[in-house]
Design an enzyme around this catalytic site. Structure first.
Site, PDB file in Angstrom:
ATOM      1  N   ASP A 181      42.297  -3.148 -77.072  1.00  0.00           N
ATOM      2  CA  ASP A 181      42.462  -4.010 -75.902  1.00  0.00           C
ATOM      3  C   ASP A 181      43.322  -5.231 -76.235  1.00  0.00           C
ATOM      4  OD1 ASP A 181      40.211  -2.317 -75.538  1.00  0.00           O
ATOM      5  OD2 ASP A 181      39.450  -3.630 -73.982  1.00  0.00           O
ATOM      6  N   ASP A 202      44.818   0.694 -75.080  1.00  0.00           N
ATOM      7  CA  ASP A 202      43.636   0.491 -74.230  1.00  0.00           C
ATOM      8  C   ASP A 202      44.006  -0.542 -73.175  1.00  0.00           C
ATOM      9  OD1 ASP A 202      40.805   0.122 -73.323  1.00  0.00           O
ATOM     10  OD2 ASP A 202      40.368   1.291 -75.116  1.00  0.00           O
ATOM     11  N   ASP A 203      43.006  -1.184 -72.563  1.00  0.00           N
ATOM     12  CA  ASP A 203      43.307  -2.136 -71.503  1.00  0.00           C
ATOM     13  C   ASP A 203      44.302  -3.197 -71.976  1.00  0.00           C
ATOM     14  OD1 ASP A 203      41.584  -1.103 -69.478  1.00  0.00           O
ATOM     15  OD2 ASP A 203      39.883  -1.977 -70.527  1.00  0.00           O
ATOM     16  N   HIS A 224      45.920   1.063 -70.871  1.00  0.00           N
ATOM     17  CA  HIS A 224      45.124   1.482 -69.725  1.00  0.00           C
ATOM     18  C   HIS A 224      45.295   0.562 -68.525  1.00  0.00           C
ATOM     19  CE1 HIS A 224      42.127   3.875 -72.492  1.00  0.00           C
ATOM     20  NE2 HIS A 224      43.363   4.333 -72.535  1.00  0.00           N
ATOM     21  N   ARG A 257      43.390  -1.477 -61.891  1.00  0.00           N
ATOM     22  CA  ARG A 257      42.106  -0.825 -62.169  1.00  0.00           C
ATOM     23  C   ARG A 257      40.925  -1.778 -62.020  1.00  0.00           C
ATOM     24  NH1 ARG A 257      40.445   1.810 -68.046  1.00  0.00           N
ATOM     25  NH2 ARG A 257      39.107   3.491 -67.281  1.00  0.00           N
ATOM     26  N   LYS A 259      36.745  -1.280 -62.639  1.00  0.00           N
ATOM     27  CA  LYS A 259      35.733  -0.330 -63.113  1.00  0.00           C
ATOM     28  C   LYS A 259      34.377  -1.032 -63.200  1.00  0.00           C
ATOM     29  CE  LYS A 259      37.682  -1.088 -67.755  1.00  0.00           C
ATOM     30  NZ  LYS A 259      38.033  -0.512 -69.066  1.00  0.00           N
TER      31      LYS A 259
END
Length: 361
Positions: A181, A202-203, A224, A257, A259
């Site tokens: 991340d 990743d993010d 991500h 995104r 989540k």
């Protein structure tokens, strides 16, 4: 004027130097080379700390916590760490009115290739990189981080913090890197991230809790996307007043995104994405998932997502990707406003649930 005093302690290299200046009583300390780390405790009262080509021993944190009010820390050359399987962090900073700067050409090199195993948190124990906890009225500028073993910036309990022109480049981990991340933010307020460039797996950004957070003018590649969440299961599960704007997301799994965790409670309110450009997104261009962590189960309504705005989110997804996926709980998504959405390529989802009024999947 008092005599100019210069003190140098040398162990193989100049490890620490200090200069006392008459006018401001300012102290300048330099830590460098393989011996500099042993003198880290000596710089606590310095207001001008220079980290110059420092080699930090394996399993040790470059501990810059509880710094003197108004301290400036400047990274020069390459800062490196020895290899050990541990949780980290590699760097930890706290204090008030702190300025962290990267000199031109400098880098903090985590040697992630020694840890990457394609298993992320489930494989070798990997150190997190840069812990900014309890940092207030401060700035981090021009820092370049390369080859992060795992998560990079952990921003927790911070207020009035600006990060500008930060580069995170873990491109070498595109095959084996995971859970790298860029910016993880929690329990913080008035956080501004400007002109960041993040190359990771990743993010790019993950906001787990906090208020009044801005990400502007950024570039996210390989990861991500720009994420809120995952939300739920923490001591603080509230996100409010977040703006992502004027940013590009390329060659990434997701674009926009949100989540939220299955079966948990929390709030996501007043989140805005505007002027976001997508390119070659491989899974979801726009993704809202309220069953995160429980794939295949019906979404739950414990985390409310309200006042969610998208404006001018445009670009393309891969031919196998889904343009928009909304997986809301039955009563949890309301008061959304989406305008100027133009995501091309890929396919339309047939599995969207409980779309708020006016939203098309």
């Amino acid at each position: 004027m008092r005599p100019f005093l210069f003190l140098s302690l040398s162990l193989c290299h100049i490890a620490i130097s200090a200069t006392w200046q008459d006018a401001s009583n300012d102290t300048r300390c330099v830590l460098s080379g393989p011996a500099g780390y042993s003198l880290l405790g000596s710089v606590r009262n310095c207001s001008n700390i220079v980290i110059s080509g420092l080699q930090v021993p394996a399993g040790q944190t470059l501990d810059l916590t509880k710094l003197k009010n108004g301290t400036t820390v400047t990274f020069e050359g390459n800062t490196t760490w020895g290899y050990r399987e541990w949780t980290g962090p590699l760097v930890s900073v706290s204090g008030t009115n702190i300025s962290i700067k990267g000199a031109p050409g400098s880098a903090l090199d985590g040697s992630g290739e020694l840890w990457w195993d394609e298993k992320g948190q489930d494989g070798k124990q990997k150190p997190k990189f840069f812990q900014a906890h309890s940092l207030s009225n401060s700035a981090i500028e021009g820092i370049r981080i390369v080859n992060a073993p795992a998560h990079v910036f952990s921003i927790n309990g911070c207020t009035n913090l600006t990060l500008a022109n930060v580069t995170i480049n873990s491109t070498l981990g595109d095959r084996l890197g995971k859970n790298t991340d860029g910016f993880d933010i929690s329990a913080s307020s008035n956080i501004t991230i400007l002109w960041a460039m993040v190359y990771n797996q990743d993010d790019c950004v993950a906001i787990n809790s906090g208020t009044d957070i801005v990400f502007r003018g950024g570039l996210c590649v390989g990861g991500h996307g720009l994420s809120v969440g995952s939300i739920g299961g923490r001591s603080n599960n509230a996100v409010k007043n977040v703006v992502f704007e004027n940013s590009t997301i390329k060659n990434s799994q997701n674009g926009v995104r949100i989540k939220t965790k299955y079966g948990e409670n929390g709030t996501v309110d007043a989140v805005t994405y505007r002027h976001i450009q997508l390119s070659n997104i491989t899974k979801y261009g726009i993704d809202v998932d309220q069953s995160y962590g429980a794939t295949g189960r019906a979404p739950t309504s414990g985390v409310k997502i309200t006042n969610f705005s998208l404006a001018n989110v445009t670009g393309t997804v891969d031919s196998k990707a889904t343009r928009i996926f909304v997986n809301c709980g039955e009563t949890s998504c309301a008061s959304w406003l989406w305008i100027g959405i133009a995501v091309a390529g890929g396919k339309k989802s047939s599995k969207c649930l409980y779309l708020p009024s006016g939203i098309v999947c």
